[in-house]
Design a protein around this motif. Sequence first.
Motif, short mmCIF file in Angstrom:
data_model
loop_
_atom_site.label_atom_id
_atom_site.label_comp_id
_atom_site.label_asym_id
_atom_site.label_seq_id
_atom_site.Cartn_x
_atom_site.Cartn_y
_atom_site.Cartn_z
N THR A 184 51.15 22.97 28.52
CA THR A 184 51.57 23.07 29.93
C THR A 184 50.50 23.70 30.81
O THR A 184 50.72 23.92 32.00
CB THR A 184 52.86 23.92 30.05
OG1 THR A 184 52.56 25.31 29.81
CG2 THR A 184 53.92 23.46 29.09
N ASP A 185 49.34 24.01 30.21
CA ASP A 185 48.27 24.66 30.97
C ASP A 185 47.84 23.78 32.14
O ASP A 185 47.54 22.60 31.96
CB ASP A 185 47.08 24.89 30.04
CG ASP A 185 46.20 26.05 30.47
OD1 ASP A 185 46.59 26.78 31.39
OD2 ASP A 185 45.13 26.23 29.86
N PRO A 186 47.82 24.32 33.35
CA PRO A 186 47.37 23.50 34.48
C PRO A 186 45.86 23.27 34.41
O PRO A 186 45.15 23.99 33.70
CB PRO A 186 47.75 24.34 35.69
CG PRO A 186 47.78 25.74 35.20
CD PRO A 186 48.23 25.67 33.77
N PRO A 187 45.35 22.27 35.12
CA PRO A 187 43.92 21.97 35.04
C PRO A 187 43.08 23.10 35.59
O PRO A 187 43.49 23.83 36.49
CB PRO A 187 43.78 20.69 35.88
CG PRO A 187 44.97 20.69 36.78
CD PRO A 187 46.07 21.35 36.02
N GLY A 188 41.89 23.22 35.05
CA GLY A 188 40.97 24.26 35.50
C GLY A 188 39.75 24.29 34.61
O GLY A 188 39.70 23.64 33.56
N GLY A 189 38.77 25.06 35.02
CA GLY A 189 37.57 25.22 34.20
C GLY A 189 37.84 26.08 33.00
O GLY A 189 38.93 26.64 32.83
N PRO A 190 36.87 26.22 32.11
CA PRO A 190 37.06 27.03 30.91
C PRO A 190 37.28 28.50 31.26
O PRO A 190 36.84 28.98 32.31
CB PRO A 190 35.76 26.83 30.14
CG PRO A 190 34.75 26.43 31.18
CD PRO A 190 35.51 25.66 32.21
N TYR A 191 37.98 29.20 30.38
CA TYR A 191 38.10 30.64 30.55
C TYR A 191 36.71 31.27 30.45
O TYR A 191 35.85 30.80 29.70
CB TYR A 191 39.01 31.22 29.47
CG TYR A 191 40.48 31.05 29.75
CD1 TYR A 191 41.14 31.91 30.63
CD2 TYR A 191 41.21 30.04 29.14
CE1 TYR A 191 42.50 31.76 30.87
CE2 TYR A 191 42.57 29.88 29.39
CZ TYR A 191 43.21 30.75 30.26
OH TYR A 191 44.55 30.60 30.52
N PRO A 192 36.47 32.34 31.20
CA PRO A 192 35.13 32.94 31.19
C PRO A 192 34.80 33.66 29.88
O PRO A 192 33.62 33.90 29.61
CB PRO A 192 35.20 33.93 32.35
CG PRO A 192 36.65 34.25 32.53
CD PRO A 192 37.37 32.99 32.17
N PHE A 193 35.81 33.97 29.07
CA PHE A 193 35.57 34.68 27.82
C PHE A 193 36.35 34.00 26.70
O PHE A 193 37.42 33.43 26.93
CB PHE A 193 35.99 36.15 27.94
CG PHE A 193 35.13 36.94 28.89
CD1 PHE A 193 33.98 37.58 28.46
CD2 PHE A 193 35.47 37.02 30.23
CE1 PHE A 193 33.19 38.29 29.35
CE2 PHE A 193 34.69 37.73 31.13
CZ PHE A 193 33.54 38.36 30.68
N PRO A 194 35.82 34.04 25.48
CA PRO A 194 36.51 33.38 24.35
C PRO A 194 37.83 34.06 24.05
O PRO A 194 38.05 35.22 24.42
CB PRO A 194 35.51 33.54 23.20
CG PRO A 194 34.69 34.74 23.57
CD PRO A 194 34.58 34.71 25.06
N PRO A 195 38.73 33.37 23.37
CA PRO A 195 40.04 33.95 23.10
C PRO A 195 39.95 35.17 22.20
O PRO A 195 39.02 35.30 21.39
CB PRO A 195 40.79 32.82 22.39
CG PRO A 195 39.71 31.99 21.77
CD PRO A 195 38.57 32.04 22.75
N VAL A 196 40.91 36.06 22.36
CA VAL A 196 40.99 37.21 21.46
C VAL A 196 41.53 36.71 20.13
O VAL A 196 42.58 36.05 20.08
CB VAL A 196 41.91 38.30 22.04
CG1 VAL A 196 41.99 39.48 21.09
CG2 VAL A 196 41.40 38.74 23.41
#
Length: 515
Positions: A140-152
């Motif tokens: 369900t994530d809306p469109p957008g650029g990558p997160y600035p930091f990798p996942p925890v």
Amino acid sequence: MADDYDVIIVGSGAGGGTLAHRLAPSGKRVLILERGDWLPREPQNWDATAVFVDNRYVSKDTWYDKDGKSFQPQVHYFVGGATKFYGAALYRLREADFGELRHHGGLSPAWPITYDDLAPYYQQAEELYQVHGVRGEDPTDPPGGPYPFPPVSHEPRIQQLFDDLGRVGLHPFHSPNGIMLDEANPAYSACIRCATCDGFACLVHAKSDAEAIAVRPAITHDNVTLVRNAQVRRLETDPSGRTVTSVVADVDGTEQRFTGSIVVVSAGAANSAKLLLSSANDKHPNGLANGSDQVGRNYMFHNSRAFLALSLEKNDTRFQKTLGLNDWYLGDDDFEYPMGNVQMVGKSSPPMYRGEQHLAKLAPEFTLNELAEHAVDFWISAEDLPVPGNRVTLNKDGDVVLSYTENNREPLEQLYNRVKKHLSHLGMHPHHLLPRDAYMKNDIPVAGCAHQAGTVRFGNDPATSVLDADCKAHELDNLYVVDTSFFPSIGAVNPALTAIANALRVGDHLLARLG
């Protein structure tokens, strides 16, 4: 201290603090008025007994419910506002949340802006607040650029849960967390992945709260002034009622007046409404900007439930808030209406249980330490719909009266039942789910007023809203509101990132206005 400012901001939380950060490099004279002080950095920041049992950091305010019964709201007044104690789960609202949505309990109204309007500011907000995540992992994530930091990364027990959820056909994802963590270079990382993020203040300033991220950098600019222990009592206008001319505050017990070209209120949904209602005058007899009779109405704070599931094996996870689940956010084949969000809540501990009588009674048969060792903690949220009668008013002494009646509860039950149904497949005992009331342990539900929103909503029609699409009051030329009180609906995910993104959006508007 200057006598006059370009912008006065009332409140230093997700909205106000972020706005100050946006305006700071411009050279404009900015004043932040914060009701509280710096949060003390002390061992009790991480002490569960001090935080959850003794209420060491909770405001001493007294509010009243619709029946006149007093209660102590679970609110905090410090530089950084509510973000000092939030769990730093920084979600975007889903695209559908910006449109009109039919729920089991009624209608969730459309916003006057679209997701696309806010999308670039969501991206900036994630960068500013150092959000870790994986874009698109959540369906369900809306469109957008990558997160600035990798996942925890998940710790072993949560990784097992992540894998088990995937095996039963669900789509778990890495929760978007705002923390100052560099797992590739732990020696240079402020965050130590402790168990005290959700509901606690961060002793080492490694949580992306508004104080650490926004306010402290902002006040390094000579043009930005922070006045602490300043409780704003009212806003005064010129004779026409169109312009706020003075902000009247008690500063360390002494009344002071501040003047500015633009005044921005960001005191939290309940207190922003209180301030506008307390500022009634001849031109605004029902409260400032309240010709529509909408100030204080449509209070929302999510239908939420925290509970413990008992793992068949020990859960030695420290930082547990790394997993989310939105498979049922917009409904499923068996329930056509939106349900909501599932995420992990901060790891529970024995001192938390001792503040909850129904859990403490378990001690003779199953010790609290053993309970904590096997507990996996879930938080589920469904949308609370805007209802005009759910509102903030003032009593004769000027205290907050919070009238609230629950609505749209069926989606929460549906969501809870779906989680419960899967537990036997997830290495947990399906018959031992225990309610966890650490954040709402008072005897009325409105006391746990985290995620509060509404009360000063924005919209295109002055007859049904208080603010326009730029968050400026319809009835005044220089009054804005940027906390979550501007929300016309609340969705089912944590509201902080939306408040942050909107503050950046309004900041750009103000910079253009100020030239």
